[in-house]
Design a protein around this motif. Structure first.
Motif, short mmCIF file in Angstrom:
data_model
loop_
_atom_site.label_atom_id
_atom_site.label_comp_id
_atom_site.label_asym_id
_atom_site.label_seq_id
_atom_site.Cartn_x
_atom_site.Cartn_y
_atom_site.Cartn_z
N ALA B 89 0.82 -1.22 0.00
CA ALA B 89 0.00 0.00 0.00
C ALA B 89 0.85 1.27 0.00
O ALA B 89 1.54 1.57 -0.97
CB ALA B 89 -0.97 -0.02 1.16
N HIS B 170 9.61 -10.41 -6.15
CA HIS B 170 8.99 -9.61 -7.21
C HIS B 170 7.49 -9.51 -6.97
O HIS B 170 6.83 -10.52 -6.82
CB HIS B 170 9.25 -10.22 -8.59
CG HIS B 170 8.94 -9.27 -9.71
ND1 HIS B 170 9.90 -8.55 -10.38
CD2 HIS B 170 7.75 -8.90 -10.25
CE1 HIS B 170 9.32 -7.78 -11.29
NE2 HIS B 170 8.02 -7.97 -11.23
N LYS B 171 7.01 -8.28 -6.93
CA LYS B 171 5.57 -8.06 -6.80
C LYS B 171 5.06 -7.45 -8.10
O LYS B 171 5.61 -6.46 -8.58
CB LYS B 171 5.28 -7.10 -5.65
CG LYS B 171 3.84 -6.55 -5.61
CD LYS B 171 3.56 -5.80 -4.33
CE LYS B 171 2.20 -5.09 -4.40
NZ LYS B 171 1.77 -4.60 -3.08
N VAL B 172 4.04 -8.05 -8.66
CA VAL B 172 3.39 -7.45 -9.82
C VAL B 172 2.12 -6.77 -9.31
O VAL B 172 1.21 -7.44 -8.82
CB VAL B 172 3.02 -8.51 -10.88
CG1 VAL B 172 2.31 -7.86 -12.06
CG2 VAL B 172 4.26 -9.25 -11.34
N GLY B 173 2.12 -5.46 -9.39
CA GLY B 173 0.93 -4.70 -8.98
C GLY B 173 0.55 -3.79 -10.12
O GLY B 173 1.31 -3.63 -11.08
N ALA B 174 -0.61 -3.16 -10.00
CA ALA B 174 -1.07 -2.30 -11.09
C ALA B 174 -0.29 -0.99 -11.16
O ALA B 174 -0.32 -0.29 -12.15
CB ALA B 174 -2.55 -2.01 -10.93
N ARG B 175 0.39 -0.65 -10.07
CA ARG B 175 1.15 0.60 -10.07
C ARG B 175 2.23 0.52 -8.99
O ARG B 175 2.32 -0.46 -8.26
CB ARG B 175 0.23 1.81 -9.86
CG ARG B 175 -0.64 1.68 -8.64
CD ARG B 175 -1.66 2.81 -8.51
NE ARG B 175 -2.66 2.44 -7.52
CZ ARG B 175 -3.73 3.14 -7.21
NH1 ARG B 175 -3.95 4.29 -7.81
NH2 ARG B 175 -4.59 2.73 -6.30
N ALA B 176 3.00 1.59 -8.87
CA ALA B 176 4.18 1.54 -8.01
C ALA B 176 3.85 1.60 -6.52
O ALA B 176 4.62 1.15 -5.69
CB ALA B 176 5.12 2.68 -8.38
N ALA B 177 2.72 2.18 -6.18
CA ALA B 177 2.30 2.22 -4.77
C ALA B 177 0.80 1.97 -4.75
O ALA B 177 0.16 1.94 -5.80
CB ALA B 177 2.62 3.57 -4.15
N LEU B 178 0.24 1.80 -3.56
CA LEU B 178 -1.20 1.55 -3.41
C LEU B 178 -1.66 0.45 -4.36
O LEU B 178 -2.68 0.57 -5.02
CB LEU B 178 -2.00 2.83 -3.71
CG LEU B 178 -1.97 3.94 -2.68
CD1 LEU B 178 -2.74 5.16 -3.19
CD2 LEU B 178 -2.59 3.48 -1.35
N ILE B 180 -2.59 -3.56 -4.95
CA ILE B 180 -2.87 -4.90 -4.45
C ILE B 180 -2.13 -5.86 -5.38
O ILE B 180 -2.17 -5.71 -6.60
CB ILE B 180 -4.39 -5.16 -4.48
CG1 ILE B 180 -5.07 -4.21 -3.49
CG2 ILE B 180 -4.70 -6.61 -4.16
CD1 ILE B 180 -6.56 -4.14 -3.63
N ARG B 182 -1.11 -8.54 -7.84
CA ARG B 182 -1.77 -9.38 -8.83
C ARG B 182 -1.04 -10.70 -8.92
O ARG B 182 -1.57 -11.69 -9.42
CB ARG B 182 -1.76 -8.68 -10.17
CG ARG B 182 -2.70 -7.49 -10.12
CD ARG B 182 -2.70 -6.69 -11.36
NE ARG B 182 -3.80 -5.73 -11.29
CZ ARG B 182 -4.13 -4.95 -12.28
NH1 ARG B 182 -3.47 -4.98 -13.41
NH2 ARG B 182 -5.14 -4.11 -12.15
N ARG B 249 -9.55 -10.59 -12.38
CA ARG B 249 -9.29 -9.37 -13.15
C ARG B 249 -8.20 -9.61 -14.18
O ARG B 249 -8.18 -9.03 -15.24
CB ARG B 249 -8.82 -8.24 -12.22
CG ARG B 249 -9.90 -7.70 -11.36
CD ARG B 249 -10.90 -6.93 -12.19
NE ARG B 249 -12.18 -6.89 -11.51
CZ ARG B 249 -12.44 -6.13 -10.47
NH1 ARG B 249 -11.54 -5.30 -10.03
NH2 ARG B 249 -13.61 -6.17 -9.88
N ILE B 250 -7.25 -10.46 -13.78
CA ILE B 250 -6.26 -10.88 -14.78
C ILE B 250 -6.43 -12.38 -14.95
O ILE B 250 -6.89 -13.08 -14.06
CB ILE B 250 -4.83 -10.49 -14.39
CG1 ILE B 250 -4.48 -10.99 -13.01
CG2 ILE B 250 -4.62 -8.99 -14.49
CD1 ILE B 250 -3.02 -10.78 -12.68
#
Lengths: 155, 274, 705
Positions: B89, B170-178, B180, B182, B249-250
């Motif tokens: 987050a 490695h975290k795959v998230g929709a953006r660099a912060a905030l 969740i 994926r 969602r993915i």
């Protein structure tokens, strides 16, 4: 039993449900309307306040959690010298557009500068990353915080 | 206090937990987002045993109500956990959110939980009568299904002090912060005398629970790093056969492709690190 | 640089930074009821009955039967009802409103209302819709002949997705009934639009309605049409209750049920002869949603911009806007142009690549020049500085070297750099300013020498209070603190038109400058004086005919050149934007900080639109991405290095040479973003937003070829 806490330096004993949200209580009962509700789920930072020295989203805090805590909102922070500097640098860089995110941004910036008086640009971006702004593209806000740090803003 | 308790000791907290219908409140960041404002909360932030980090010979012991910020700032926290937590987050949430809460919410997307799985952490649970300690893998029985009795609290997360030396995260998230997760990956390993002596991998946010397959990682253990290519396809195939990502969602296809890409990268990293 | 460009502290800075500014939810709640809407949970159904439980004392339920005037929200057309009557047309269509003193009780009542529906088959795909709200065509030259003589013909289809405004403050307003008058105040972009809608729905005269803007937390077009709808609903509740009623949307309500950018599909057929584009035949389809709202004018701008900044001698464009049983789409910064600009930029890039020419070189060879005809047979009356701007920008970002360097790369991470051009036609499309808006602005001088600005112009963060005041102060040679300007109140201000279309500074600002010039000439110390100015179309304009789509659609244009550099992770499809730059000509910047702020903000919105801002509608017609965690807008940690350069071509009809600014940056960014992505991927891309998953799947496809 009521919940004791300190709000902007004033001791309070509050009588209500421990599950109520700090955000709602601040706005409705203490007229702290500088604390904004943007999303209800900790995803925008418009409701940022300082809880025992730390940045938190007040929409994520139940009243029982503030038992015996100190809370500072924009209404309290704006009376400080550190605020004066942030106010000026935000004005100079044009960091305020619609202004809805601004009190939260100021609070987030204050929390950063309190623990890190000379942050890098990357650290500023990281520190503000929970505070969404849809108007500015953040550049002006990041510059304002950087300038404030360089001008000795020490909240 | 209406609808809440703020115990000052663990004994008091456990007594309330046994006596009353309460929801344990760690950082509140999941509870408040889910708009559960009915019911009664057991606020645990004032309980000293739950809010400190201690070390003994075997474990680094994280009190369940230690915030992410507290854990990140502690000098003994493993680097991989620091890295994973720093992607959770944003600062304000990390100042509230707790490791116990991340576990207790039961989500496979919980970023700290992935690391607890990869490190084979244990949980110390208590009720008013006593305690039990169990591996985190045993604690999770299904999506949002936990081995936690009505009168129990998560008291500590026990991280083995002996752990592999190297890691990738490695975290795959929709953006660099905030963001969740994926998909998230943790891989740890140790090499002694040119051979892999330890290997632990885990995937988060792809199935109902964190995926941790020690029997597959076993394939790599004892293999000389220079000979890793010989077991490469065996390892990848074994993993591939066990991974069954969910469509959301993915897509499941995306998730599986990325998992396998990251495993390939993991093997490459092991080789290139030597 | 004109001295007016020197930045000042924004007039509204102080109260906003101190948290003292009162936004719609911040006004005291004493004596005000909470209003919440009852919404359809079906995409399309016949409404058979609504059973409302017995209401506690002090609570009201209102629906279409309670609308005192016509059950119509007057926007452009009259198809949007205040409340549904016989049918519901989208999931979320308002059926009624409950108001009362306790919010939790209002929620309880809502949950107990039983609505009986007879389901009807919804249309969710605009391609299969039989209801075409609008259908426009325009043509230049001889398209068929150009295709007959072409060396090569290219055909490609492009799609763009929803985009959510994401303003930090949700929609919200308060309606206050008093003797013979109804006052609405709230988060409003266009007070006179709301005023006009209220008059019709309430069936009252002009004086019986007052609309006041509260401090507004962002608009971007999302508070252009929507507040008219909400105001009618809340007003009906307030009249029924005989008490003030306030409705503040939750984030989820705002995201799921208020307007968004139109998703689009554009089919391009392009003729090339001797290495030049000789003709384009373009077919555009916009998903309007359930009601027409702003779709008419959004589509007009879309079809007018379909050839981008390029001079295409033979051009045929057809655009349609189709009804679907989904949330009505409306105004959003760029207003129909970002969709077609993306398509035009990409088709030009794809053709260039196919011809073995660098896309930028190819584009530069086709840009319109000063004096060229526009897509609608109007004229570019003023200099077109695109080539100077691309020269400046490419030098600044080292475009050519990077472009070459990224042509050969290997490994997990791949980079690309892309370039795009755009314009924004400043002001209302076509003859709107002259025939529909007919703006009036006024200056009121008081005996103490202070001068008040009276317009309907709203401040939403774009700096309008400040720029208006600067224009008037400069013309009057007065210090800024002698100028009074407040948020508009329709009881006090003339109708200077809506705050939309990047028109305010250029059109209304010029009226103010003229009024100020007259006041200065006729200034009498110690007396109250008032001067009004009315809009007059400049003489050079070739009148626009909306039937034939011929003439000057806009008097002048603001120009943009954009560059995006990014890196993709070929293992995961993740994007990392390394830099985003724009060079912009908005005429004379009335305040440099304001302009740079607008450009940077628009750049980041455009980056979001290109990649991470994914919004989907499910098979029930329900918007699934209805929260800030599901609909991911860029955070401060996602901001690349951003650079904004300003090029000035003064517009003689704008105040001190100013043109429109606010919308320009978002129009062109997707073209640059996707061009960069294409270079990194080594493949063509045909839609936005282009997700991580799209990226990985395209990468896999390219690698297995």
């Amino acid at each position: 039993m009521s919940i004791p806490f300190t709000l902007n330096g004033t001791p309070i004993t509050w009588d209500g449900s421990a599950t109520d949200r700090l955000l709602d209580v601040l706005r409705a009962e203490f007229t702290c309307t500088g604390v904004k509700c943007g999303c209800n789920e900790g995803e925008c930072g418009a409701c940022s306040v300082i809880l025992d020295g730390q940045l938190v989203n007040s929409c994520m805090v139940a009243m029982g959690r503030v038992w015996d805590s100190e809370i500072t909102t924009i209404e309290g922070f704006r009376e400080t010298e550190a605020f004066q500097i942030l106010d000026r640098t935000f004005a100079e860089t044009g960091a305020v557009q619609c202004g809805f995110c601004t009190p939260g941004m100021i609070i987030a910036a204050a929390c950063l500068l309190q623990r890190n008086p000379s942050p890098t640009a990357a650290e500023i971006r990281e520190a503000l990353s929970g505070n969404l702004c849809r108007c500015t593209g953040y550049n002006a806000i990041i510059s304002a915080v950087d300038r404030a740090a360089k001008e000795g803003c020490r909240p | 206090m209406k609808n809440g308790f703020v115990p000052q000791t663990l004994t008091e907290a456990l007594a309330i937990r046994r006596r009353e219908q309460v929801t344990p409140y760690g950082g509140g960041t999941d509870l408040m987002a889910e708009h559960h404002r009915a019911g009664t909360y057991l606020f645990l932030h004032r309980v000293p045993e739950l809010t400190r980090i201690t070390e003994d010979d075997t474990y680094l012991r994280l009190g369940a109500c230690c915030t992410f910020t507290q854990v990140v700032n502690h000098p003994a926290t493993p680097a991989i956990l620091k890295e994973a937590i720093s992607r959770i987050a944003a600062p304000a949430i990390r100042n509230l959110g707790t490791v116990g809460g991340n576990i207790g919410n039961g989500s496979a997307k919980a970023d700290s939980v992935l690391i607890f799985f990869a490190l084979d952490a244990k949980l110390r649970l208590m009720n008013a009568d006593g305690e039990r300690i169990l591996p985190i893998r045993a604690f999770y029985k299904g999506r949002k299904e936990l081995d936690l009795a009505e009168d129990e609290l998560i008291v500590e997360v026990l991280l083995p002090r002996q752990m592999p030396e190297r890691y990738i995260y490695h975290k795959v998230g929709a953006r660099a912060a905030l963001a969740i997760s994926r998909l998230s990956f943790a891989g740890l390993w140790s090499v002694e005398d040119g051979k892999l002596t330890a290997c632990a991998t885990a995937f988060g946010a792809i199935e109902q629970m964190v995926v941790r397959l020690p029997e597959v990682d076993e394939i790599l253990i004892g293999v000389p790093v220079a000979q890793l290519h010989r077991v490469r396809s065996q390892y990848l195939q074994a993993y591939s056969a066990k991974l069954n990502p969910i469509d959301g969602r993915i897509s499941a296809l995306y998730r599986k492709s990325v998992c396998l890409n990251l495993l390939e990268d993991f093997l490459d990293q092991i080789q290139s690190a030597e | 640089m004109d001295s007016i460009s020197k930045s000042v502290v924004k007039l509204d800075h102080g109260p906003k930074v101190r948290g003292e500014a009162l936004y719609a939810p911040d006004h005291p709640m004493e004596g005000v009821l909470h209003g919440k809407l009852l919404r359809s949970d079906r995409a399309y159904a016949r409404l058979l009955s609504v059973q409302v439980p017995e209401l506690p004392e002090g609570y009201v339920f209102a629906d279409w039967r309670d609308v005192p005037g016509e059950n119509v929200v007057l926007l452009i057309l009259e198809d949007t009802p205040v409340f549904a009557t016989d049918t519901v047309e989208f999931l979320g269509d308002p059926i009624g409103i409950v108001a009362g003193p306790n919010e939790a009780v209002v929620d309880q009542i809502l949950s107990k209302i039983q609505v009986e529906y007879e389901d009807l088959p919804p249309v969710l795909d605009p391609e299969t819709s039989e209801t075409i709200f609008f259908d426009y065509s325009h043509q230049q030259g001889d398209v068929d002949q150009a295709f007959a003589q072409a060396d090569r013909i290219y055909e490609e289809t492009f799609r763009t997705g929803y985009q959510e405004h994401g303003y930090l403050e949700t929609n919200g307003l308060t309606a206050i009934p008093s003797d013979g008058k109804l006052t609405v105040h709230g988060s409003i972009q266009c007070p006179y639009y709301v005023h006009k809608a209220l008059k019709k729905a309430l069936g009252v005269e002009h004086e019986a309605v007052q609309v006041i803007q509260d401090v507004t937390g962002g608009g971007f077009g999302g508070k252009e049409d929507y507040p008219s709808i909400l105001a009618c609903q809340v007003a009906v509740a307030a009249l029924k209750a005989g008490r003030p009623v306030r409705t503040i949307y939750s984030r989820r309500e705002d995201m799921a049920y208020t307007s968004k950018r139109h998703p689009s599909r554009s089919r391009y057929k392009v003729a090339v002869k001797d290495g030049r584009v000789t003709a384009m035949d373009i077919d555009i389809l916009y998903n309007a949603g359930a009601y027409t709202t702003m779709s008419m004018v959004v589509l007009q701008r879309g079809v007018i911009c379909a050839n981008g900044v390029y001079h295409i001698p033979n051009l045929r464009v057809r655009g349609r806007s189709a009804k679907t049983n989904t949330v009505p789409n409306g105004a959003f910064r760029g207003f129909g142009a970002p969709q077609t600009f993306f398509s035009a930029e990409m088709i030009m890039a794809h053709i260039a690549t196919d011809l073995g020419i660098d896309p930028l070189t190819f584009k530069e060879a086709h840009v319109a020049r000063h004096g060229d005809p526009t897509s609608t047979g109007g004229k570019y009356h003023f200099p077109v500085p695109l080539l100077e701007m691309s020269e400046k920008l490419t030098r600044e970002v080292d475009y050519w070297n990077k472009r070459k360097e990224y042509d050969t790369q290997s490994g997990r991470y791949r980079r690309g750099i892309g370039f795009s051009f755009s314009f924004h036609g400043a002001g209302f499309t076509g003859s709107g300013e002259r025939d529909i808006i007919k703006a009036v602005a006024a200056l009121q001088k008081y005996p103490d020498g202070k001068v008040e600005i009276l317009t309907a112009g709203t401040e939403m963060g774009q700096g309008l209070l400040t720029t208006f005041a600067k224009i008037v102060a400069k013309e009057l040679h007065l210090p800024l603190n002698q100028i009074i300007i407040a948020l508009p109140d329709t009881d006090r201000v003339p109708d200077s038109g809506p705050t939309v279309a990047s028109r305010s500074v250029m059109v209304v600002g010029e009226l103010l400058r003229r009024a100020a010039a007259r006041l200065k000439a006729e200034w009498v110390d110690g007396e109250a004086q008032r001067f009004e100015e009315k809009f007059q179309e400049p003489d050079f304009v070739i009148p626009f005919n909306i039937e034939t789509f011929q003439g000057d659609a806009y008097p002048t244009y603001s120009w943009g050149a954009h560059c995006v550099e990014l890196e993709i992770d070929t293992f995961t499809g993740e994007h990392k934007v390394l830099g985003a730059w724009g060079c912009y000509d908005v005429g004379t910047p009335i305040d440099m900080t304001v302009i740079v702020g607008q450009m940077e903000g628009g750049l980041l919105q455009g980056i979001g639109y290109s990649h991470m801002e994914q919004m989907v509608c499910d098979r029930r017609g329900c918007i699934r991405s209805n929260s800030y965690s599901d609909y991911t807008m860029p955070t401060s940690a996602d901001v690349p290095n951003m650079g904004v350069m300003i090029h000035v071509e003064e517009y003689p009809e704008g105040p001190y040479g100013a043109k429109g600014a606010g919308e320009l940056p978002i129009v062109g960014i997707p073209g640059a973003y996707i061009s960069a992505l294409e270079q990194a991927l080594g493949a063509d891309v045909h839609h936005i937003p282009f997700s991580m998953e799209d990226t990985l799947s395209k990468w896999t496809e390219v690698q297995t070829l």
